[in-house]
Design a protein around this motif. Structure first.
Motif, short mmCIF file in Angstrom:
data_model
loop_
_atom_site.label_atom_id
_atom_site.label_comp_id
_atom_site.label_asym_id
_atom_site.label_seq_id
_atom_site.Cartn_x
_atom_site.Cartn_y
_atom_site.Cartn_z
N UNK A 11 0.83 -1.21 0.00
CA UNK A 11 0.00 0.00 0.00
C UNK A 11 0.86 1.26 0.00
N UNK A 12 1.99 1.22 0.74
CA UNK A 12 2.91 2.37 0.76
C UNK A 12 3.49 2.62 -0.62
N UNK A 13 3.89 1.56 -1.30
CA UNK A 13 4.45 1.70 -2.66
C UNK A 13 3.38 2.18 -3.63
N UNK A 14 2.18 1.63 -3.52
CA UNK A 14 1.10 2.05 -4.42
C UNK A 14 0.81 3.53 -4.24
N UNK A 16 1.38 6.72 -6.80
CA UNK A 16 0.11 7.36 -7.15
C UNK A 16 -0.78 6.45 -7.98
N UNK A 17 -0.82 5.20 -7.58
CA UNK A 17 -1.70 4.24 -8.25
C UNK A 17 -3.15 4.61 -7.92
N UNK A 18 -4.04 4.65 -8.89
CA UNK A 18 -5.44 4.99 -8.61
C UNK A 18 -6.03 4.11 -7.50
N UNK A 19 -6.75 4.75 -6.60
CA UNK A 19 -7.38 4.02 -5.50
C UNK A 19 -6.52 3.90 -4.26
N UNK A 20 -5.25 4.29 -4.35
CA UNK A 20 -4.36 4.21 -3.18
C UNK A 20 -4.50 5.45 -2.32
N UNK A 21 -4.14 5.34 -1.04
CA UNK A 21 -4.16 6.49 -0.13
C UNK A 21 -3.13 6.26 0.95
N UNK A 22 -3.09 7.15 1.93
CA UNK A 22 -2.05 7.07 2.96
C UNK A 22 -2.50 6.34 4.22
N UNK A 23 -3.59 5.60 4.16
CA UNK A 23 -4.04 4.91 5.36
C UNK A 23 -3.04 3.84 5.81
N UNK A 24 -2.15 3.42 4.92
CA UNK A 24 -1.12 2.45 5.32
C UNK A 24 -0.25 2.97 6.45
N UNK A 56 0.79 -12.93 -16.71
CA UNK A 56 -0.39 -12.16 -16.31
C UNK A 56 -0.65 -12.30 -14.81
N UNK A 57 -1.35 -11.33 -14.26
CA UNK A 57 -1.63 -11.30 -12.82
C UNK A 57 -3.11 -11.60 -12.61
N UNK A 58 -3.38 -12.57 -11.74
CA UNK A 58 -4.76 -12.88 -11.39
C UNK A 58 -5.18 -12.01 -10.22
N UNK A 59 -6.30 -11.35 -10.32
CA UNK A 59 -6.75 -10.44 -9.28
C UNK A 59 -8.01 -10.91 -8.56
N UNK A 60 -8.65 -11.96 -9.04
CA UNK A 60 -9.87 -12.41 -8.37
C UNK A 60 -9.56 -12.85 -6.94
N UNK A 61 -10.41 -12.42 -6.03
CA UNK A 61 -10.30 -12.74 -4.61
C UNK A 61 -9.08 -12.11 -3.95
N UNK A 62 -8.42 -11.20 -4.65
CA UNK A 62 -7.26 -10.54 -4.05
C UNK A 62 -7.71 -9.31 -3.29
N UNK A 63 -7.22 -9.17 -2.06
CA UNK A 63 -7.57 -8.00 -1.27
C UNK A 63 -6.80 -6.81 -1.75
N UNK A 64 -7.32 -5.57 -1.55
CA UNK A 64 -6.60 -4.37 -1.99
C UNK A 64 -5.25 -4.27 -1.32
N UNK A 65 -4.30 -3.65 -2.04
CA UNK A 65 -2.99 -3.43 -1.45
C UNK A 65 -3.06 -2.38 -0.39
#
Length: 266
Positions: A189-192, A196-204, A257-266
């Motif tokens: 989450x810190x790296x995201x 400035x990856x969309x949807x990221x914030x500083x809550x990490x 490729x990266x599978x994202x199903x069932x993956x929790x947000x970073x």
């Protein structure tokens, strides 16, 4: 280096056990780790993303430079994460300038090929383990050199060392050397956020809820278990000149490729 307007399509991770994902899963069910989590976050916004992870546990900065840089460049990524130096910190003859030299060489080679590079700083290890207090000057020296080298090459730094939560023991596994699943999630989450990856914030960077106060007996028992279960075996490997990464290779050497199903947000 500014963040490009186009999404990342080829992400390559270089590093040691932290990047490999030790502490987040296991060798039987599989390791996840912050790099996998960051790739999943990126792929939610760009499904065409491909991701490779060249990290191998136990590697020193010189080994990461010698073994992983050329394969990374050959994959022609547009994003790379480079983490190295913690294994060096633990060696008797640590040289911050030497470690930083390897990091800077990797930064220069990757950014010279047009790659956007990101890295992180090392948290206060003394908060994770009181026995690590003598390493504080080493951590300070390495972090300063990481920031300086990153500044010279336009590398994005998720400066986790500036936030006390990075040293919260609950973000670290029982061996105190590797992030826990929650720790890997926070690093991703810190790296995201730094990228400035969309949807990221500083809550990490927010602190965890207060932890129950441990009794002196519990603390002593925990320390003894750690000494016997983790520090002792680590010292034996050092004395024998062995590494936890002996015989191991990268878990994901090719862009896939990266599978994202069932993956929790970073």
């Amino acid at each position: 280096m500014s963040v490009p307007d186009a999404p990342y399509l080829r992400y390559v991770a270089l590093g040691d056990s932290q990047t490999e994902g030790v502490g987040d899963g296991d060798d039987i069910t599989g390791l996840r780790g912050f790099a996998d989590r960051l790739a999943e976050h990126l792929a939610r916004h760009e499904p065409a993303l491909q991701y490779a992870n060249l990290a191998v546990r136990g590697r020193l900065a010189a080994q990461i430079h010698a073994e992983q840089l050329a394969p990374a460049l050959a994959l022609r990524p547009d994003l790379a994460t480079v983490l190295a130096g913690v294994n060096d910190l633990l060696r008797p003859r640590f040289d911050a300038d030497e470690v930083a030299g390897h990091l800077e060489a990797m930064f220069a080679a990757l950014t010279g090929q047009g790659v956007h590079v990101a890295t992180i700083t090392v948290p206060d290890l003394a908060r994770i383990s009181p026995l690590a207090r003598p390493l504080i000057p080493r951590v300070t020296a390495l972090n300063q050199r990481i920031r300086e080298a990153a500044g010279r090459h336009g590398v994005t730094v998720a400066d986790t060392a500036l936030h006390p939560v990075a040293g919260d023991p609950r973000l670290w596994s029982t061996d105190r050397l590797h992030a826990s699943s929650l720790g890997h999630e926070r690093i991703a989450a810190a790296l995201a956020y730094a990228l400035r990856v969309p949807g990221s914030d500083d809550t990490w960077s927010l602190p965890l809820p207060p932890a129950p106060v441990a009794t002196g007996r519990h603390v002593a028992t925990t320390e003894l278990r750690w000494l016997a279960g983790f520090l002792g075996p680590w010292l034996v490997r050092r004395l024998k000149g062995r590494s936890s990464g002996d015989g191991r290779t990268a878990k994901r050497p090719l862009l896939l490729p990266v599978r994202t199903e069932n993956a929790s947000p970073a």
